[in-house]
Design a protein around this motif. Structure first.
Motif, PDB file in Angstrom:
ATOM      1  N   SER A  94     -19.371 -42.747   3.384  1.00 60.97           N
ATOM      2  CA  SER A  94     -18.512 -43.946   3.418  1.00 60.97           C
ATOM      3  C   SER A  94     -18.543 -44.587   4.798  1.00 60.97           C
ATOM      4  O   SER A  94     -18.631 -45.814   4.923  1.00 60.97           O
ATOM      5  CB  SER A  94     -17.064 -43.580   3.049  1.00 60.97           C
ATOM      6  OG  SER A  94     -17.007 -43.022   1.755  1.00 60.97           O
ATOM      7  N   LYS A 132     -17.437 -38.509  -6.171  1.00 58.30           N
ATOM      8  CA  LYS A 132     -16.179 -38.735  -6.906  1.00 58.30           C
ATOM      9  C   LYS A 132     -16.181 -37.980  -8.232  1.00 58.30           C
ATOM     10  O   LYS A 132     -15.143 -37.470  -8.668  1.00 58.30           O
ATOM     11  CB  LYS A 132     -15.960 -40.236  -7.126  1.00 58.30           C
ATOM     12  CG  LYS A 132     -15.616 -40.942  -5.812  1.00 58.30           C
ATOM     13  CD  LYS A 132     -15.434 -42.433  -6.004  1.00 58.30           C
ATOM     14  CE  LYS A 132     -15.004 -43.071  -4.690  1.00 58.30           C
ATOM     15  NZ  LYS A 132     -14.924 -44.531  -4.783  1.00 58.30           N
ATOM     16  N   GLN A 167      -9.847 -41.515   5.039  1.00 60.35           N
ATOM     17  CA  GLN A 167      -9.111 -40.678   4.075  1.00 60.35           C
ATOM     18  C   GLN A 167      -9.825 -39.342   3.841  1.00 60.35           C
ATOM     19  O   GLN A 167      -9.209 -38.280   3.859  1.00 60.35           O
ATOM     20  CB  GLN A 167      -8.983 -41.458   2.766  1.00 60.35           C
ATOM     21  CG  GLN A 167      -8.204 -40.758   1.678  1.00 60.35           C
ATOM     22  CD  GLN A 167      -8.319 -41.511   0.352  1.00 60.35           C
ATOM     23  OE1 GLN A 167      -8.637 -42.700   0.315  1.00 60.35           O
ATOM     24  NE2 GLN A 167      -8.095 -40.813  -0.736  1.00 60.35           N
ATOM     25  N   ASN A 168     -11.143 -39.407   3.671  1.00 63.42           N
ATOM     26  CA  ASN A 168     -11.892 -38.198   3.323  1.00 63.42           C
ATOM     27  C   ASN A 168     -12.129 -37.286   4.521  1.00 63.42           C
ATOM     28  O   ASN A 168     -12.071 -36.060   4.392  1.00 63.42           O
ATOM     29  CB  ASN A 168     -13.193 -38.567   2.623  1.00 63.42           C
ATOM     30  CG  ASN A 168     -12.943 -39.026   1.201  1.00 63.42           C
ATOM     31  OD1 ASN A 168     -12.586 -38.230   0.341  1.00 63.42           O
ATOM     32  ND2 ASN A 168     -13.079 -40.319   0.942  1.00 63.42           N
ATOM     33  N   GLU A 179     -11.955 -45.479   3.267  1.00 69.24           N
ATOM     34  CA  GLU A 179     -12.388 -44.335   2.459  1.00 69.24           C
ATOM     35  C   GLU A 179     -12.896 -43.206   3.371  1.00 69.24           C
ATOM     36  O   GLU A 179     -12.630 -42.030   3.138  1.00 69.24           O
ATOM     37  CB  GLU A 179     -13.480 -44.775   1.492  1.00 69.24           C
ATOM     38  CG  GLU A 179     -13.642 -43.829   0.312  1.00 69.24           C
ATOM     39  CD  GLU A 179     -14.247 -44.540  -0.902  1.00 69.24           C
ATOM     40  OE1 GLU A 179     -15.159 -45.363  -0.722  1.00 69.24           O
ATOM     41  OE2 GLU A 179     -13.794 -44.252  -2.024  1.00 69.24           O
ATOM     42  N   PHE A 226     -17.372 -48.315   4.862  1.00 71.42           N
ATOM     43  CA  PHE A 226     -16.111 -48.230   4.095  1.00 71.42           C
ATOM     44  C   PHE A 226     -15.121 -47.401   4.918  1.00 71.42           C
ATOM     45  O   PHE A 226     -14.950 -46.201   4.696  1.00 71.42           O
ATOM     46  CB  PHE A 226     -16.342 -47.583   2.721  1.00 71.42           C
ATOM     47  CG  PHE A 226     -17.394 -48.276   1.890  1.00 71.42           C
ATOM     48  CD1 PHE A 226     -17.423 -49.661   1.788  1.00 71.42           C
ATOM     49  CD2 PHE A 226     -18.360 -47.543   1.201  1.00 71.42           C
ATOM     50  CE1 PHE A 226     -18.392 -50.308   1.014  1.00 71.42           C
ATOM     51  CE2 PHE A 226     -19.329 -48.177   0.432  1.00 71.42           C
ATOM     52  CZ  PHE A 226     -19.348 -49.557   0.336  1.00 71.42           C
ATOM     53  N   TYR A 270     -15.507 -33.610   0.412  1.00 76.17           N
ATOM     54  CA  TYR A 270     -14.713 -34.588   1.172  1.00 76.17           C
ATOM     55  C   TYR A 270     -15.473 -34.991   2.438  1.00 76.17           C
ATOM     56  O   TYR A 270     -15.482 -36.155   2.833  1.00 76.17           O
ATOM     57  CB  TYR A 270     -13.341 -34.009   1.539  1.00 76.17           C
ATOM     58  CG  TYR A 270     -12.441 -33.822   0.346  1.00 76.17           C
ATOM     59  CD1 TYR A 270     -11.774 -34.902  -0.225  1.00 76.17           C
ATOM     60  CD2 TYR A 270     -12.264 -32.566  -0.234  1.00 76.17           C
ATOM     61  CE1 TYR A 270     -10.947 -34.737  -1.342  1.00 76.17           C
ATOM     62  CE2 TYR A 270     -11.447 -32.388  -1.346  1.00 76.17           C
ATOM     63  CZ  TYR A 270     -10.798 -33.481  -1.891  1.00 76.17           C
ATOM     64  OH  TYR A 270      -9.996 -33.311  -2.991  1.00 76.17           O
TER      65      TYR A 270
END
Length: 203
Positions: free
Chosen positions: A92, A72, A103-104, A100, A97, A85
């Motif tokens: 993650s 991050k 998304q990445n 997350e 997670f 990413y």
């Protein structure tokens, strides 16, 4: 002050090269410190490379939270750094997670595709499906894209997994719709059903 930073950097870089020869003794915080100094000296790309080494070292050492925080930190300073990413998505996912990770991985795949590297985009999304198997909408979309990209074997593998999940969850209408998609790609392929496997084991 700049000359002090320059001197410090030389010492730190020497230390890090020593560590790279003996990775088990590495002090990961040192990567962070060297990256900070490089950024202060305007060597931003080099600093980000050093931060990425910290991410890898933290991840390898089992310090997932530190690795995530480091990813991050990189993306705050260098949001165009595509490889991060992927790393963030993978760590993650391994930590559970899911949102997350999703998304990445999607961000990474999207950037790969826009950069013309569709093969890597597909590879990453298939890896995501292995790591987080319950993302049915992504699996369905991926199967669609693989079909359009003329990769029927990969598309069928994703659809078979989807059919199995829907069958197991009792979502019969969805399972039937997926079965139709499987037959449209290859009429000779029999849709895999998880419940069939359970029945044969039980009976």
């Amino acid at each position: 002050k700049k000359s002090q930073f320059d001197k410090a950097l030389k010492v730190y870089v020497k230390l890090l090269s020593e560590f790279e020869r003996h990775p088990q003794e590495v002090d990961v915080a040192l990567f962070n410190r060297v990256g900070d100094i490089q950024v202060k000296l305007g060597q931003v790309a080099e600093g980000m490379d050093t931060y990425e080494k910290a991410v890898d070292a933290y991840a390898d050492g089992g310090f997932a939270n530190n690795a995530i925080a480091m990813c991050k930190k990189i993306l705050r300073q260098s949001p165009g750094r595509t490889s991060v990413y992927y790393k963030l998505g993978k760590i993650s996912a391994q930590e559970g997670f899911k949102a997350e990770a999703r998304q990445n991985f999607l961000e990474y795949a999207d950037r790969m595709e826009k950069g013309g590297n569709t093969t890597e985009a597909f590879r990453a999304l298939m890896e995501f499906m292995d790591l987080v198997p319950d993302q049915d909408d992504i699996r369905s979309m991926l199967a669609d894209q693989l079909t359009k990209a003329k990769r029927p074997a990969d598309a069928l593998e994703q659809l078979q997994s989807l059919h199995e999940r829907y069958s197991n969850d009792g979502k019969l209408a969805e399972a039937e719709a997926v079965a139709d998609r499987i037959r449209a790609i290859d009429p000779n392929v029999e849709p895999r059903s998880g419940s069939d496997a359970h029945k044969s084991q039980g009976g």
